[in-house]
Enzyme design. Sequence first.
Site, short mmCIF file in Angstrom:
data_model
loop_
_atom_site.label_atom_id
_atom_site.label_comp_id
_atom_site.label_asym_id
_atom_site.label_seq_id
_atom_site.Cartn_x
_atom_site.Cartn_y
_atom_site.Cartn_z
N GLY A 9 0.82 -1.20 0.00
CA GLY A 9 0.00 0.00 0.00
C GLY A 9 0.85 1.25 0.00
N PRO A 10 0.24 2.40 -0.17
CA PRO A 10 0.99 3.67 -0.19
C PRO A 10 1.58 3.99 1.17
CG PRO A 10 -1.37 4.07 -0.26
CD PRO A 10 -1.20 2.60 -0.40
N PRO A 11 2.53 4.92 1.22
CA PRO A 11 3.14 5.29 2.52
C PRO A 11 2.12 5.89 3.47
CG PRO A 11 4.45 6.10 0.68
CD PRO A 11 3.16 5.63 0.10
N GLY A 12 2.31 5.61 4.76
CA GLY A 12 1.51 6.26 5.79
C GLY A 12 0.19 5.63 6.10
N LYS A 36 1.28 0.22 7.67
CA LYS A 36 1.77 -1.15 7.44
C LYS A 36 2.71 -1.60 8.56
CE LYS A 36 3.47 -0.10 3.39
NZ LYS A 36 3.03 1.29 3.28
N SER A 68 -3.70 3.03 -18.82
CA SER A 68 -5.03 3.19 -18.23
C SER A 68 -5.68 4.53 -18.56
CB SER A 68 -4.95 3.02 -16.71
OG SER A 68 -4.12 4.00 -16.15
N LYS A 91 -7.52 4.47 -7.11
CA LYS A 91 -8.10 5.45 -8.03
C LYS A 91 -9.46 5.94 -7.54
CE LYS A 91 -5.69 3.49 -12.05
NZ LYS A 91 -5.82 2.77 -13.33
#
Length: 784
Positions: free
Chosen positions: A367-370, A373, A690, A733
């Site tokens: 997943g994205p930072p922050g 995790k 995409s 998205k």
Amino acid sequence: MSERAATVPIDPSDLPIPSSLPILPLHGFVFFPGMGFPLQVNDDSAKQLIDDTLLQDRIFGLITHRPAPKDMDAAIMGPHLFEIGVAGYIHKLIKNGDGTYQILVSGIRKIKTSKFIQETPYLKAEIEQLPMEDEHDQEVSALTMNLVEQFKQLVQVTRLPPELIMTMESLTNPFHIAYLTCSQLNAKTETEQEILEIVQIKDLLREVTKKIAERLETIHMSVKIQKSVKNDIDDKQREFFLRQQLVAIKKELGEDNENLDIVELRERLANAKLPADIRSAGEKEMDRLQRISPSSSEYTVSRTYLDWILDLPWEESTTDSLDIIKAEKDLNKDHYGLELIKKRIIEFLAVRKLKEDMHGPILCFSGPPGVGKTSLGQSIARTMGRKFVRISLGGVRDEAEIRGHRRTYVGALPGRIIQSIKKAGSNNPLFMLDEIDKLGNDFRGDPSSALLEVLDPEQNNSFSDHYLEVQFDLSKVMFITTANYLENIPGPLRDRMEVITLPGYTEEEKLNIAKCHLIDRQFEAHGISSDDVEIDDDALRIIIRSYTREAGVRNLERKLAAICRVVAKDIVTGKTAKANIIPENLMDYLGQIEFFPETSTYSWGPGLATGLAWTPVGGVLLFIEAAMMKGKGGMKMTGKLGDVMKESTSAALTYIRAHAKELGVDEKIFSTKDMHIHVPEGATPKDGPSAGVAMVVALTSLFTNRPVSEKVAMTGEITLRGDVLPVGGVKEKVLAAVRAGINVVILPFLNQKDISEMRDNITEGITFHFVKKIEEALEVAIPK
């Protein structure tokens, strides 16, 4: 080129020097006047130069090649040479059987190039002679005599031929004496060239005297160091023999020759809980240690190895806490949301309760930072009652970081896996392998390949570290890895892990995380409490919406920390009133708003469409701008687009031209107008297929002069037949669309499963249109 020979006694006044000479470039070598030695010539142009010179007066120029700048044309040789060189005279030519030339050359006079008048087949330049006349005064004689004496010392302390002293004493020209000395100093090419360019004899003699003095000083220092090293070695050998004699004397007297260190190690080995094969390896190493002298470096290596064997928790485990109800409460208390991951952990605990000998799972939090995790791994370890170990793999390029170093030198150590096991003190900790997608590789090996064994439940029960050279059971360890970008993880390594994706948070989730966790943590970190400050929910929403733009909550926590710092300053300066943070006074604490709704910054009209893109830090909006002007049907694409996105643009235009009639597009446009497609922000690289649907919608909107609603966003790859293919990163998205206030999202039909897995509070208020063909997307985005 061969080694320099002795000086050739040639009187410069005997041979006239022409005003223009062919020039032979020298590489890494400086030719001095009065010197003579053989040269080997291989290049065709150089051989032609030699042939032409022999047919004339046998005189040519020898000039050293200077390092060429990277941006200079390599074909232009003249500017690459130093200005000053030597006029040489060819004494003899030998043509070898392999086609090379061997020539004997002597230096006559110093020359300086005025300009190059020929480049092919070889260089030719106009030259002027530089003076080399002897100044007959007392200072020159003294400098020359001192230089000769120092040269004799150099010959005596080095392996230079003694014949050089006779050659030196036969020279009368101080220039030749200085140049002979310089040629034997092994100086750098630049240094020799600088000496060649000195015009005044006094300056030349002083500079060469300085260089030979430095050379002699270096040689004397080297000899001193060698003597010191030899004395140290002799002392160690003497100590070794004395110790051996001492051992023999103690044995004759019947005294115990084992030192206290070995006695202690034997006791530890006897009392340690070790598997049979490990105990056997330890006893073998103990016997070897006893035979090594304590003064030997091998003793330290062997001693350290035994310490590692005895300190590792071979059979020491912590007891898992398998209370499912308590674990679920703890996870909900530590983290808001993340239901899928919590569900997976609870399932693991339930299976572990029924089957105690199950192998630990290999989970990968992507997943994205922050988004939490790493902190989630800490929470899982605390819930299960296991020791927590975190290893950051970002930037690791050495395989030995995983597998350890072999015991071939004193500083060898096990790899990070074994080191962390020792630090944890149990053989079943929870390992957090952070940033596994940032692993690198170089000449020292590939760490990701070494992790294949570590992260395979079928193999890691017999993990072998290069330092230990015995197997360690890692099957009881619970491994959790984290990554931002799964595509960077090698396929075989990714196949060994169960990937659980953590999408970004919605605004409501961030609000609850801030209220339940972040605010209290920042209050404690800054020494304040709820009695000193109160943050309104509406103010929190403005902070989330207008001061941060991220998938996680790190920047949100930084903004809360900024508010706490201002409150702490007010308390210290005497403002004791309770601070109440509301939307109206938020700027007093955080300054001006940093982010505005993305759609509000554009002037909406025909030719503008909103796409959705995935990045390693979460989803973002991707605006596609199209414009046309008079022309001949050309198309220009800007915005730092990658090759795949440019191909999507070409495919979109091809589809529109092929279906112009059905779309209501005037076909004359394609021959009378030029198109320009731009994707802001122009400085950010963009790539991927995409954006194909958004490209078609933007161009169709432009050609039909019908605008697209700013509340509609889309994603999907297109084909030339108009099919809409599925894409990745749908959850990220959609979250980007939610943050931007978009209420209509167009997605490929095969991406319905991604929406069905998302929570209702995320998709609430958004109308999804799942399309198979591009015509369906156009009907939604540009209604007739």
